[in-house]
Design a protein around this motif. Sequence first.
Motif, mmCIF file in Angstrom:
data_model
loop_
_atom_site.group_PDB
_atom_site.id
_atom_site.type_symbol
_atom_site.label_atom_id
_atom_site.label_comp_id
_atom_site.label_asym_id
_atom_site.label_seq_id
_atom_site.Cartn_x
_atom_site.Cartn_y
_atom_site.Cartn_z
ATOM 1 N N GLY A 144 16.611 58.546 -5.943
ATOM 2 C CA GLY A 144 16.852 57.993 -7.268
ATOM 3 C C GLY A 144 18.305 58.131 -7.678
ATOM 4 O O GLY A 144 19.131 58.700 -6.964
ATOM 5 N N THR A 145 18.613 57.585 -8.856
ATOM 6 C CA THR A 145 19.971 57.580 -9.386
ATOM 7 C C THR A 145 19.991 58.210 -10.765
ATOM 8 O O THR A 145 19.133 57.923 -11.607
ATOM 9 N N ASP A 146 20.971 59.074 -10.991
ATOM 10 C CA ASP A 146 21.162 59.755 -12.266
ATOM 11 C C ASP A 146 22.534 59.348 -12.805
ATOM 12 O O ASP A 146 23.555 59.603 -12.169
ATOM 13 N N THR A 147 22.556 58.718 -13.973
ATOM 14 C CA THR A 147 23.799 58.232 -14.572
ATOM 15 C C THR A 147 24.040 58.922 -15.899
ATOM 16 O O THR A 147 23.138 58.993 -16.741
ATOM 17 N N ARG A 148 25.268 59.435 -16.085
ATOM 18 C CA ARG A 148 25.624 60.092 -17.345
ATOM 19 C C ARG A 148 26.979 59.594 -17.818
ATOM 20 O O ARG A 148 27.950 59.591 -17.060
ATOM 21 N N LEU A 149 27.051 59.164 -19.093
ATOM 22 C CA LEU A 149 28.285 58.692 -19.711
ATOM 23 C C LEU A 149 28.517 59.473 -20.996
ATOM 24 O O LEU A 149 27.582 59.684 -21.781
ATOM 25 N N ARG A 150 29.790 59.862 -21.218
ATOM 26 C CA ARG A 150 30.135 60.596 -22.437
ATOM 27 C C ARG A 150 31.451 60.053 -23.011
ATOM 28 O O ARG A 150 32.459 59.990 -22.303
ATOM 29 N N TYR A 191 20.686 59.912 -5.083
ATOM 30 C CA TYR A 191 19.995 60.797 -4.149
ATOM 31 C C TYR A 191 19.222 59.966 -3.135
ATOM 32 O O TYR A 191 18.590 58.953 -3.482
ATOM 33 N N ASN A 192 19.249 60.418 -1.877
ATOM 34 C CA ASN A 192 18.508 59.734 -0.816
ATOM 35 C C ASN A 192 17.956 60.759 0.159
ATOM 36 O O ASN A 192 18.663 61.688 0.577
ATOM 37 N N SER A 193 16.687 60.596 0.516
ATOM 38 C CA SER A 193 16.087 61.460 1.520
ATOM 39 C C SER A 193 16.642 61.100 2.884
ATOM 40 O O SER A 193 16.748 59.922 3.237
ATOM 41 N N THR A 194 17.031 62.109 3.659
ATOM 42 C CA THR A 194 17.549 61.865 5.005
ATOM 43 C C THR A 194 16.484 62.070 6.073
ATOM 44 O O THR A 194 16.779 62.007 7.258
ATOM 45 N N SER A 195 15.250 62.342 5.661
ATOM 46 C CA SER A 195 14.153 62.513 6.606
ATOM 47 C C SER A 195 12.912 61.876 6.004
ATOM 48 O O SER A 195 12.609 62.065 4.827
ATOM 49 N N THR A 196 12.179 61.117 6.804
ATOM 50 C CA THR A 196 10.957 60.478 6.312
ATOM 51 C C THR A 196 9.809 61.468 6.199
ATOM 52 O O THR A 196 8.782 61.178 5.608
ATOM 53 N N HIS A 197 9.989 62.666 6.782
ATOM 54 C CA HIS A 197 8.904 63.634 6.809
ATOM 55 C C HIS A 197 8.975 64.636 5.659
ATOM 56 O O HIS A 197 7.965 65.156 5.213
ATOM 57 N N ASP A 198 10.194 64.909 5.188
ATOM 58 C CA ASP A 198 10.364 65.898 4.129
ATOM 59 C C ASP A 198 10.396 65.229 2.759
ATOM 60 O O ASP A 198 10.728 64.053 2.620
ATOM 61 N N ARG A 255 18.045 59.532 -16.445
ATOM 62 C CA ARG A 255 17.764 60.698 -15.623
ATOM 63 C C ARG A 255 17.038 60.342 -14.330
ATOM 64 O O ARG A 255 16.243 59.406 -14.279
ATOM 65 N N GLU A 256 17.336 61.164 -13.318
ATOM 66 C CA GLU A 256 16.621 61.054 -12.050
ATOM 67 C C GLU A 256 15.458 62.028 -11.980
ATOM 68 O O GLU A 256 14.412 61.732 -11.388
ATOM 69 N N ARG A 276 23.340 63.502 -1.512
ATOM 70 C CA ARG A 276 23.740 63.100 -2.865
ATOM 71 C C ARG A 276 25.149 62.536 -2.818
ATOM 72 O O ARG A 276 26.087 63.210 -2.398
ATOM 73 N N THR A 277 25.288 61.295 -3.237
ATOM 74 C CA THR A 277 26.606 60.682 -3.385
ATOM 75 C C THR A 277 26.967 60.701 -4.863
ATOM 76 O O THR A 277 26.212 60.171 -5.692
ATOM 77 N N GLN A 278 28.098 61.305 -5.176
ATOM 78 C CA GLN A 278 28.467 61.489 -6.584
ATOM 79 C C GLN A 278 29.832 60.875 -6.867
ATOM 80 O O GLN A 278 30.814 61.148 -6.183
#
Length: 358
Positions: free
Chosen positions: A121-127, A109-116, A151-152, A87-89
Motif C-alpha cells: 500500500g501507499t501512505d501519503t502525508r502533506l503538511r 510498501y511492497n511485499s518482496t515474497s509471495t509467501h510472507d 494512511r496505509e 519501502r520506497t520513501q
Amino acid sequence: GSLLVVASASAKEVVPAPVVVEEAPVQVIEKEVIVYRDKEEGFRPNGYVDLQYRWYGETEGQEDSFDTVHDVTEGNGNWNGNNNYSRTQLQGKINMTEKQALEYRIRNYNSTSTHDNGKDGTDTRLRYFYNHGNLGDSKVNFTSRLHYRDREDVAGAQEVEYQARFNFAEYMFNNDFVKTTNFVVAPKYKYVWDEGNDNSYDNRIGFDIASMHEFPWGFSFEFNTYMDQHFYGRDQAFNKLSDPKIKDKNFTVEIEAYIYNTQNLYTNGDVTVDFNFEGGYDPYTWSQYKKYGDNRDQKQNYELYALPTIQVNYQATPALKLYAAAGAEYRNWEVTAKSDAKDWRWQPTVFAGFRASF
C-alpha cells in the motif's frame, strides 16, 4: 655734551616696519565619490528532497504461519506479521516564502515474497505551515499547520487536521549541557474518515506537546505527547467481553520518547562512516476504555524498540549527499498490551538513498 648725544642715539633699537602679505584664497573642490555595493538578494525558495529505498528482512526466529493449522492457532514463532517487504520513501520540504513551507512524505510498501505477509500500500502525508511570527514582544513563535494523510496502516482511512503551534523553546533549558531546540504546545482539531464516507468517522479535539533536546557527545532526546478526545459517528464496542456497552466517545493519550545518538567512526575527505542509534517508546498508549490485549481487557499498551545502524555517507557536491546503511530493529512486534508485552525479536533492515538541497 655732543658725545653723550651721539652715544644715546646709537643705543636706540631700530625696529623694521611690518610687511603685510596677502594670502590667496584657498578653493576646495570636492569630487563625486561613487561607492559600489552588492545588491541584497531577496528571498529565494529553498528546501530539500530525499529519496530512499528500504528493505525489511525476516524477523529473528520467525516461522511461516501458513505452514500448518497448529502454527496459526498457537502462534508459534509468529513474532511479526510483516516480513520480507520493501519501502520506497520520497520526502522533502519546500520553503515557498519567508513565512510559508510545505512538507511532503510518500511511502510505498511492497511485499518482496509471495509467501510472507509483508506490507502493501501507499501512505501519503502533506503538511503546510504558515509562520505568523512571535506573539507581541514575547519569544513565543506562533505557526499554523494544516495536515493531510492518506494512511496505509488503516485501510482506506484519511485524515485532516489543523494545529495552532506555539513554540516556547526560547524559554526552556539552554546551557552548556542541554539545549532545547523545540518545545511546541499545539491545540488541534482532527477529522478521520474511511473509504465508505458514511458514519464511520472520528472527530477529535485535543492538543499535542512536541519537544527536542540536544546533549553533548552526539546525544539527543525527543519527547512527544498526543491527547485526543474522540467523538465517533458510529458507536464503538471497545470490550465486548467484560463491558458490552457501546460508546460514542473515548479519550486517549499517546506518548513517544526517543533517544538518538550519532558517532563518527571514519572520515576521509567527502566520505564518512557513522554509527547511529535510536530507540524508545513508539508509542506508549493509554485509553479511557479497555481495548488492548487478546481479550481487549487492558487500557494500556506499548511498543519498545532499539535500532542501531552503520551508515556510509558520500558528499558528492555541497548540495548532494549519497548514503547507505545496514542494521537491525529490536521490538515487541505483536504482543503489545501492557501486562502481556513480550516477544522482542530482531528484524534486519538495509536502506540507501540520496538527499539533495536547493
